[in-house]
Design a protein around this motif. Sequence first.
Motif, PDB file in Angstrom:
ATOM      1  N   GLY A  80       0.877  -1.193   0.071  1.00  0.00           N
ATOM      2  CA  GLY A  80      -0.061  -0.063  -0.213  1.00  0.00           C
ATOM      3  C   GLY A  80       0.955   1.096   0.192  1.00  0.00           C
ATOM      4  O   GLY A  80       1.884   1.375   0.415  1.00  0.00           O
ATOM      5  N   GLY A  81       0.123   2.581  -0.420  1.00  0.00           N
ATOM      6  CA  GLY A  81       0.878   3.604  -0.339  1.00  0.00           C
ATOM      7  C   GLY A  81       0.331   4.664  -0.794  1.00  0.00           C
ATOM      8  O   GLY A  81      -1.000   4.657  -0.891  1.00  0.00           O
ATOM      9  N   TYR A  82       0.895   5.653  -1.302  1.00  0.00           N
ATOM     10  CA  TYR A  82       0.274   7.096  -1.855  1.00  0.00           C
ATOM     11  C   TYR A  82       1.286   7.536  -3.028  1.00  0.00           C
ATOM     12  O   TYR A  82       2.623   7.824  -2.980  1.00  0.00           O
ATOM     13  N   ASN A  83       0.533   7.797  -4.054  1.00  0.00           N
ATOM     14  CA  ASN A  83       1.297   8.505  -5.369  1.00  0.00           C
ATOM     15  C   ASN A  83       0.862  10.083  -5.363  1.00  0.00           C
ATOM     16  O   ASN A  83      -0.324  10.510  -5.174  1.00  0.00           O
ATOM     17  N   TYR A  84       1.797  10.841  -6.086  1.00  0.00           N
ATOM     18  CA  TYR A  84       1.413  12.115  -6.336  1.00  0.00           C
ATOM     19  C   TYR A  84       2.029  12.357  -7.800  1.00  0.00           C
ATOM     20  O   TYR A  84       3.339  12.236  -8.061  1.00  0.00           O
TER      21      TYR A  84
END
Length: 216
Positions: A80-84
Amino acid sequence: MLRIRTFSLAAAALALGAVPALAADLSYNPSPLVTAPTGFTWTGPYLGAILGYGWSDFDVRNNLAPATPTAEGGKIGVYGGYNYDLGNNVVLGVEGDLNIDNVRGNYGFDGSVKQNWDGTLRGRAGYSFGRVMAYGTGGGAVSGATVSKGGYETDNTHWGWTLGAGVEAAVTDHVTARLEYQYADFGEQFYQTGPLTGQNVDLNTSTIRAGVGYKF
Protein backbone atom coordinates in the motif's frame (compact mmCIF):
# COMPACT_ATOMS: atom_id res chain seq x y z
CA MET A 1 -50.73 60.00 -57.31
CA LEU A 2 -47.27 61.47 -56.52
CA ARG A 3 -48.15 61.66 -52.83
CA ILE A 4 -49.15 58.00 -52.78
CA ARG A 5 -45.86 56.95 -54.38
CA THR A 6 -43.89 59.09 -51.94
CA PHE A 7 -45.73 57.57 -49.01
CA SER A 8 -45.10 54.04 -50.32
CA LEU A 9 -41.36 54.65 -50.71
CA ALA A 10 -41.12 56.10 -47.19
CA ALA A 11 -42.94 53.09 -45.71
CA ALA A 12 -40.66 50.67 -47.55
CA ALA A 13 -37.55 52.48 -46.32
CA LEU A 14 -38.88 52.40 -42.75
CA ALA A 15 -39.52 48.65 -42.96
CA LEU A 16 -36.05 47.96 -44.34
CA GLY A 17 -34.50 49.97 -41.52
CA ALA A 18 -36.35 47.92 -38.91
CA VAL A 19 -35.01 44.58 -40.24
CA PRO A 20 -31.51 44.89 -38.67
CA ALA A 21 -33.00 45.81 -35.30
CA LEU A 22 -35.34 42.83 -35.45
CA ALA A 23 -32.47 40.56 -36.48
CA ALA A 24 -30.43 41.82 -33.53
CA ASP A 25 -33.28 41.00 -31.18
CA LEU A 26 -33.55 37.49 -32.61
CA SER A 27 -29.78 36.77 -32.55
CA TYR A 28 -28.70 33.38 -31.03
CA ASN A 29 -26.44 33.37 -27.98
CA PRO A 30 -24.78 29.91 -27.66
CA SER A 31 -24.61 28.35 -24.21
CA PRO A 32 -21.15 28.02 -22.55
CA LEU A 33 -19.11 25.00 -23.60
CA VAL A 34 -19.25 22.02 -21.25
CA THR A 35 -15.82 21.35 -19.72
CA ALA A 36 -14.41 17.95 -20.70
CA PRO A 37 -13.68 15.55 -17.85
CA THR A 38 -10.07 15.47 -16.63
CA GLY A 39 -7.77 12.63 -17.74
CA PHE A 40 -6.33 9.83 -15.63
CA THR A 41 -4.04 10.80 -12.75
CA TRP A 42 -1.78 8.64 -10.59
CA THR A 43 -2.41 10.82 -7.54
CA GLY A 44 -4.03 9.07 -4.58
CA PRO A 45 -3.75 6.22 -2.08
CA TYR A 46 -3.80 2.55 -3.10
CA LEU A 47 -3.74 -1.02 -1.73
CA GLY A 48 -2.83 -4.29 -3.42
CA ALA A 49 -1.79 -7.94 -3.23
CA ILE A 50 1.61 -9.44 -4.18
CA LEU A 51 2.63 -12.85 -5.52
CA GLY A 52 6.36 -13.44 -6.04
CA TYR A 53 9.34 -15.78 -6.16
CA GLY A 54 12.61 -15.19 -4.34
CA TRP A 55 16.22 -16.38 -4.32
CA SER A 56 18.20 -15.91 -1.10
CA ASP A 57 21.91 -16.25 -0.28
CA PHE A 58 22.81 -17.02 3.33
CA ASP A 59 26.50 -16.06 3.45
CA VAL A 60 28.04 -17.86 6.45
CA ARG A 61 30.99 -15.81 7.77
CA ASN A 62 32.95 -18.55 9.53
CA ASN A 63 36.72 -18.94 9.15
CA LEU A 64 36.58 -22.68 9.93
CA ALA A 65 33.69 -23.63 7.65
CA PRO A 66 32.58 -20.75 5.39
CA ALA A 67 29.63 -21.48 3.14
CA THR A 68 26.96 -19.79 1.05
CA PRO A 69 23.82 -21.91 1.18
CA THR A 70 21.10 -20.76 -1.18
CA ALA A 71 17.34 -20.89 -0.77
CA GLU A 72 14.40 -20.23 -3.06
CA GLY A 73 10.64 -20.30 -2.97
CA GLY A 74 7.38 -18.41 -3.17
CA LYS A 75 6.15 -15.25 -1.46
CA ILE A 76 2.70 -13.77 -0.92
CA GLY A 77 1.86 -10.42 0.62
CA VAL A 78 0.18 -7.04 0.57
CA TYR A 79 1.32 -3.52 -0.32
CA GLY A 80 0.00 0.00 0.00
CA GLY A 81 1.07 3.58 -0.49
CA TYR A 82 0.38 7.00 -1.93
CA ASN A 83 1.33 8.53 -5.30
CA TYR A 84 1.46 12.19 -6.24
CA ASP A 85 1.41 13.10 -9.93
CA LEU A 86 3.58 16.21 -10.34
CA GLY A 87 2.70 16.67 -13.99
CA ASN A 88 5.18 16.58 -16.88
CA ASN A 89 5.05 12.76 -16.58
CA VAL A 90 6.73 12.72 -13.14
CA VAL A 91 5.16 10.69 -10.31
CA LEU A 92 6.54 10.49 -6.75
CA GLY A 93 5.29 8.31 -3.91
CA VAL A 94 5.91 6.26 -0.80
CA GLU A 95 5.08 2.57 -0.40
CA GLY A 96 5.28 -0.24 2.14
CA ASP A 97 4.77 -4.00 1.88
CA LEU A 98 4.70 -7.10 4.07
CA ASN A 99 5.20 -10.65 2.78
CA ILE A 100 5.03 -14.23 4.07
CA ASP A 101 7.96 -16.20 2.61
CA ASN A 102 8.53 -19.89 2.00
CA VAL A 103 12.11 -19.54 0.78
CA ARG A 104 14.06 -22.66 1.83
CA GLY A 105 17.44 -24.29 1.25
CA ASN A 106 19.82 -26.90 2.66
CA TYR A 107 22.94 -26.15 4.68
CA GLY A 108 25.72 -28.75 4.67
CA PHE A 109 24.78 -32.34 5.50
CA ASP A 110 22.52 -31.64 8.49
CA GLY A 111 21.40 -28.03 8.25
CA SER A 112 18.81 -25.84 6.59
CA VAL A 113 18.10 -22.16 6.02
CA LYS A 114 14.78 -20.41 5.58
CA GLN A 115 13.49 -16.89 4.96
CA ASN A 116 10.17 -16.68 6.83
CA TRP A 117 8.91 -13.16 6.11
CA ASP A 118 10.04 -9.74 4.89
CA GLY A 119 8.85 -6.17 4.62
CA THR A 120 9.98 -2.87 3.16
CA LEU A 121 9.27 0.86 3.41
CA ARG A 122 10.35 2.66 0.25
CA GLY A 123 10.17 5.79 -1.83
CA ARG A 124 9.13 5.57 -5.49
CA ALA A 125 9.97 7.79 -8.46
CA GLY A 126 8.24 7.13 -11.75
CA TYR A 127 7.89 8.40 -15.31
CA SER A 128 4.41 7.95 -16.72
CA PHE A 129 3.29 7.41 -20.28
CA GLY A 130 -0.35 8.13 -19.55
CA ARG A 131 -1.73 4.95 -18.01
CA VAL A 132 1.65 3.15 -17.96
CA MET A 133 4.45 4.07 -15.54
CA ALA A 134 8.06 2.89 -15.26
CA TYR A 135 9.55 3.46 -11.80
CA GLY A 136 12.49 2.94 -9.50
CA THR A 137 12.18 2.29 -5.78
CA GLY A 138 14.41 2.06 -2.72
CA GLY A 139 14.39 2.22 1.07
CA GLY A 140 14.63 0.18 4.25
CA ALA A 141 14.01 -3.57 4.54
CA VAL A 142 13.55 -6.14 7.30
CA SER A 143 13.31 -9.94 7.22
CA GLY A 144 12.93 -12.89 9.59
CA ALA A 145 15.08 -15.99 8.97
CA THR A 146 15.86 -19.38 10.52
CA VAL A 147 19.14 -21.32 10.45
CA SER A 148 19.28 -24.94 11.63
CA LYS A 149 22.63 -26.70 12.17
CA GLY A 150 23.98 -29.40 14.44
CA GLY A 151 20.63 -29.90 16.14
CA TYR A 152 20.31 -26.18 16.93
CA GLU A 153 17.71 -23.90 15.39
CA THR A 154 17.94 -20.11 15.69
CA ASP A 155 15.51 -17.41 14.55
CA ASN A 156 16.74 -13.88 13.85
CA THR A 157 15.56 -10.58 12.44
CA HIS A 158 17.72 -8.92 9.78
CA TRP A 159 17.64 -5.19 8.99
CA GLY A 160 18.92 -3.70 5.75
CA TRP A 161 18.03 -1.91 2.53
CA THR A 162 16.42 -2.60 -0.83
CA LEU A 163 16.53 -1.27 -4.41
CA GLY A 164 14.29 -2.20 -7.30
CA ALA A 165 12.49 -1.22 -10.48
CA GLY A 166 9.21 -2.05 -12.14
CA VAL A 167 6.43 -1.14 -14.51
CA GLU A 168 2.80 -0.47 -13.56
CA ALA A 169 -0.30 -0.04 -15.72
CA ALA A 170 -3.74 1.37 -14.94
CA VAL A 171 -6.15 -1.25 -16.30
CA THR A 172 -9.07 1.00 -15.33
CA ASP A 173 -9.25 4.31 -13.43
CA HIS A 174 -9.05 2.31 -10.18
CA VAL A 175 -7.45 -1.10 -10.94
CA THR A 176 -3.68 -1.34 -11.54
CA ALA A 177 -1.30 -4.20 -12.35
CA ARG A 178 2.48 -4.29 -11.89
CA LEU A 179 5.62 -6.37 -12.41
CA GLU A 180 8.63 -5.60 -10.23
CA TYR A 181 12.16 -6.72 -9.33
CA GLN A 182 13.75 -6.03 -5.95
CA TYR A 183 17.21 -6.70 -4.53
CA ALA A 184 17.59 -6.57 -0.75
CA ASP A 185 20.63 -6.74 1.54
CA PHE A 186 19.36 -7.59 5.02
CA GLY A 187 22.71 -7.42 6.78
CA GLU A 188 24.35 -9.85 9.20
CA GLN A 189 23.13 -11.67 12.31
CA PHE A 190 24.63 -14.30 14.66
CA TYR A 191 23.18 -17.84 14.66
CA GLN A 192 24.06 -20.51 17.21
CA THR A 193 25.09 -23.78 15.54
CA GLY A 194 26.43 -25.75 18.52
CA PRO A 195 26.65 -25.72 22.33
CA LEU A 196 29.57 -23.27 22.30
CA THR A 197 29.75 -22.24 18.65
CA GLY A 198 27.93 -19.93 16.27
CA GLN A 199 28.20 -18.32 12.89
CA ASN A 200 27.54 -14.87 11.49
CA VAL A 201 25.18 -15.08 8.52
CA ASP A 202 24.66 -12.32 5.96
CA LEU A 203 21.33 -12.49 4.11
CA ASN A 204 20.56 -10.99 0.69
CA THR A 205 17.71 -11.74 -1.69
CA SER A 206 16.45 -11.18 -5.22
CA THR A 207 12.70 -11.22 -5.80
CA ILE A 208 10.49 -11.03 -8.87
CA ARG A 209 6.89 -10.28 -8.04
CA ALA A 210 3.58 -9.33 -9.61
CA GLY A 211 0.84 -7.28 -8.00
CA VAL A 212 -2.73 -6.14 -8.52
CA GLY A 213 -3.90 -3.00 -6.75
CA TYR A 214 -6.87 -0.71 -6.24
CA LYS A 215 -6.38 3.07 -6.43
CA PHE A 216 -8.88 5.06 -4.38
